[in-house]
Design a protein around this motif. Sequence first.
Motif, PDB file in Angstrom:
ATOM      1  N   ALA A  70     -13.829  -5.208 -15.212  1.00  0.00           N
ATOM      2  CA  ALA A  70     -13.301  -5.194 -16.576  1.00  0.00           C
ATOM      3  C   ALA A  70     -13.410  -3.788 -17.158  1.00  0.00           C
ATOM      4  N   ASN A  71     -12.250  -3.265 -17.595  1.00  0.00           N
ATOM      5  CA  ASN A  71     -12.256  -1.895 -18.118  1.00  0.00           C
ATOM      6  C   ASN A  71     -10.856  -1.546 -18.592  1.00  0.00           C
ATOM      7  N   ASP A  72     -10.755  -0.478 -19.333  1.00  0.00           N
ATOM      8  CA  ASP A  72      -9.483   0.159 -19.634  1.00  0.00           C
ATOM      9  C   ASP A  72      -9.404   1.390 -18.741  1.00  0.00           C
ATOM     10  N   TYR A  73      -8.513   1.342 -17.778  1.00  0.00           N
ATOM     11  CA  TYR A  73      -8.371   2.430 -16.810  1.00  0.00           C
ATOM     12  C   TYR A  73      -7.337   3.411 -17.350  1.00  0.00           C
ATOM     13  N   GLY A 133       0.802  -1.224   0.000  1.00  0.00           N
ATOM     14  CA  GLY A 133       0.000   0.000   0.000  1.00  0.00           C
ATOM     15  C   GLY A 133       0.830   1.267   0.000  1.00  0.00           C
ATOM     16  N   ASP A 134       2.040   1.192  -0.519  1.00  0.00           N
ATOM     17  CA  ASP A 134       2.962   2.335  -0.571  1.00  0.00           C
ATOM     18  C   ASP A 134       2.630   3.205  -1.787  1.00  0.00           C
ATOM     19  N   MET A 135       1.723   4.140  -1.599  1.00  0.00           N
ATOM     20  CA  MET A 135       1.248   4.969  -2.704  1.00  0.00           C
ATOM     21  C   MET A 135       2.318   5.930  -3.215  1.00  0.00           C
ATOM     22  N   ASP A 136       3.214   6.362  -2.365  1.00  0.00           N
ATOM     23  CA  ASP A 136       4.282   7.253  -2.821  1.00  0.00           C
ATOM     24  C   ASP A 136       5.150   6.560  -3.860  1.00  0.00           C
ATOM     25  N   THR A 137       5.544   5.327  -3.583  1.00  0.00           N
ATOM     26  CA  THR A 137       6.366   4.588  -4.541  1.00  0.00           C
ATOM     27  C   THR A 137       5.574   4.258  -5.793  1.00  0.00           C
ATOM     28  N   LEU A 138       4.310   3.865  -5.651  1.00  0.00           N
ATOM     29  CA  LEU A 138       3.496   3.597  -6.835  1.00  0.00           C
ATOM     30  C   LEU A 138       3.387   4.840  -7.713  1.00  0.00           C
ATOM     31  N   THR A 139       3.273   5.982  -7.096  1.00  0.00           N
ATOM     32  CA  THR A 139       3.192   7.235  -7.857  1.00  0.00           C
ATOM     33  C   THR A 139       4.488   7.474  -8.619  1.00  0.00           C
ATOM     34  N   GLU A 140       5.611   7.108  -8.047  1.00  0.00           N
ATOM     35  CA  GLU A 140       6.895   7.238  -8.741  1.00  0.00           C
ATOM     36  C   GLU A 140       7.002   6.260  -9.908  1.00  0.00           C
ATOM     37  N   VAL A 141       6.442   5.065  -9.750  1.00  0.00           N
ATOM     38  CA  VAL A 141       6.598   3.999 -10.733  1.00  0.00           C
ATOM     39  C   VAL A 141       5.641   4.164 -11.913  1.00  0.00           C
ATOM     40  N   PHE A 142       4.445   4.698 -11.674  1.00  0.00           N
ATOM     41  CA  PHE A 142       3.442   4.836 -12.726  1.00  0.00           C
ATOM     42  C   PHE A 142       3.449   6.242 -13.310  1.00  0.00           C
ATOM     43  N   THR A 197      -6.231   4.138 -12.612  1.00  0.00           N
ATOM     44  CA  THR A 197      -5.558   2.870 -12.321  1.00  0.00           C
ATOM     45  C   THR A 197      -5.491   2.636 -10.824  1.00  0.00           C
ATOM     46  N   PHE A 198      -5.143   3.664 -10.070  1.00  0.00           N
ATOM     47  CA  PHE A 198      -5.060   3.528  -8.615  1.00  0.00           C
ATOM     48  C   PHE A 198      -6.440   3.300  -8.002  1.00  0.00           C
ATOM     49  N   ALA A 199      -7.480   3.860  -8.596  1.00  0.00           N
ATOM     50  CA  ALA A 199      -8.837   3.605  -8.107  1.00  0.00           C
ATOM     51  C   ALA A 199      -9.186   2.124  -8.306  1.00  0.00           C
ATOM     52  N   TYR A 200      -8.773   1.559  -9.426  1.00  0.00           N
ATOM     53  CA  TYR A 200      -8.957   0.122  -9.678  1.00  0.00           C
ATOM     54  C   TYR A 200      -8.225  -0.693  -8.615  1.00  0.00           C
ATOM     55  N   PHE A 201      -6.982  -0.352  -8.353  1.00  0.00           N
ATOM     56  CA  PHE A 201      -6.225  -1.050  -7.307  1.00  0.00           C
ATOM     57  C   PHE A 201      -6.945  -0.954  -5.963  1.00  0.00           C
ATOM     58  N   GLY A 202      -7.504   0.221  -5.683  1.00  0.00           N
ATOM     59  CA  GLY A 202      -8.233   0.419  -4.435  1.00  0.00           C
ATOM     60  C   GLY A 202      -9.434  -0.499  -4.327  1.00  0.00           C
ATOM     61  N   ARG A 203     -10.131  -0.690  -5.441  1.00  0.00           N
ATOM     62  CA  ARG A 203     -11.287  -1.596  -5.438  1.00  0.00           C
ATOM     63  C   ARG A 203     -10.865  -3.030  -5.156  1.00  0.00           C
ATOM     64  N   LEU A 204      -9.713  -3.439  -5.704  1.00  0.00           N
ATOM     65  CA  LEU A 204      -9.227  -4.797  -5.440  1.00  0.00           C
ATOM     66  C   LEU A 204      -9.075  -5.017  -3.940  1.00  0.00           C
ATOM     67  N   GLY A 205      -8.499  -4.047  -3.272  1.00  0.00           N
ATOM     68  CA  GLY A 205      -8.309  -4.154  -1.830  1.00  0.00           C
ATOM     69  C   GLY A 205      -9.605  -4.015  -1.057  1.00  0.00           C
ATOM     70  N   GLN A 206     -10.388  -3.015  -1.429  1.00  0.00           N
ATOM     71  CA  GLN A 206     -11.627  -2.730  -0.699  1.00  0.00           C
ATOM     72  C   GLN A 206     -12.619  -3.885  -0.798  1.00  0.00           C
ATOM     73  N   GLU A 207     -12.801  -4.406  -1.998  1.00  0.00           N
ATOM     74  CA  GLU A 207     -13.819  -5.448  -2.188  1.00  0.00           C
ATOM     75  C   GLU A 207     -13.379  -6.814  -1.666  1.00  0.00           C
ATOM     76  N   THR A 208     -12.120  -6.927  -1.243  1.00  0.00           N
ATOM     77  CA  THR A 208     -11.644  -8.183  -0.652  1.00  0.00           C
ATOM     78  C   THR A 208     -11.262  -7.989   0.812  1.00  0.00           C
ATOM     79  N   GLY A 209     -11.681  -6.901   1.392  1.00  0.00           N
ATOM     80  CA  GLY A 209     -11.369  -6.637   2.791  1.00  0.00           C
ATOM     81  C   GLY A 209      -9.874  -6.592   3.068  1.00  0.00           C
ATOM     82  N   GLY A 210      -9.110  -6.143   2.072  1.00  0.00           N
ATOM     83  CA  GLY A 210      -7.666  -6.028   2.231  1.00  0.00           C
ATOM     84  C   GLY A 210      -6.895  -7.327   2.055  1.00  0.00           C
ATOM     85  N   THR A 211      -7.560  -8.374   1.570  1.00  0.00           N
ATOM     86  CA  THR A 211      -6.879  -9.666   1.437  1.00  0.00           C
ATOM     87  C   THR A 211      -6.209  -9.868   0.086  1.00  0.00           C
ATOM     88  N   PHE A 212      -6.471  -8.987  -0.876  1.00  0.00           N
ATOM     89  CA  PHE A 212      -5.912  -9.170  -2.222  1.00  0.00           C
ATOM     90  C   PHE A 212      -4.394  -9.024  -2.196  1.00  0.00           C
TER      91      PHE A 212
END
Length: 131
Positions: free
Chosen positions: A44-47, A20-29, A53-68
Amino acid sequence: MGADENAAILRRGYEAFNSGDMDTLTEVFDESAVWHSPGRSSLANDYRGREATFAYFGRLGQETGGTFRAGLQLVLADDDNRVVGIQRNTATREGKQLADDLCLVFELKDGRIIEAWEHHRDLYSWDDFWS
């Protein structure tokens, strides 16, 4: 950048994603990055853009209760700014277990991810998990 540098950037991105290191993800993307998620699920979508893209990543975590988790198994890179990450996604959601093998094909430019394509071994299983 060469293959080794691009592979290192990708590994850094996976570590940042899973922690969940958003600072590093921001550097990488790159700000204009595009992420392609196939299938028929609600995900399913083109983000288009880093924010989407980060909102999509957030959904992966949110909809799995942080288990993704995106478990990186192998990185393959070339000198033409392409990198493939072979991974296993795991998560739980609404009583369902996800164990999804896939590869992600990344394109990098100037040390940043500009585009990514998901290729699932069993897209039906991926879609079913998110339904």
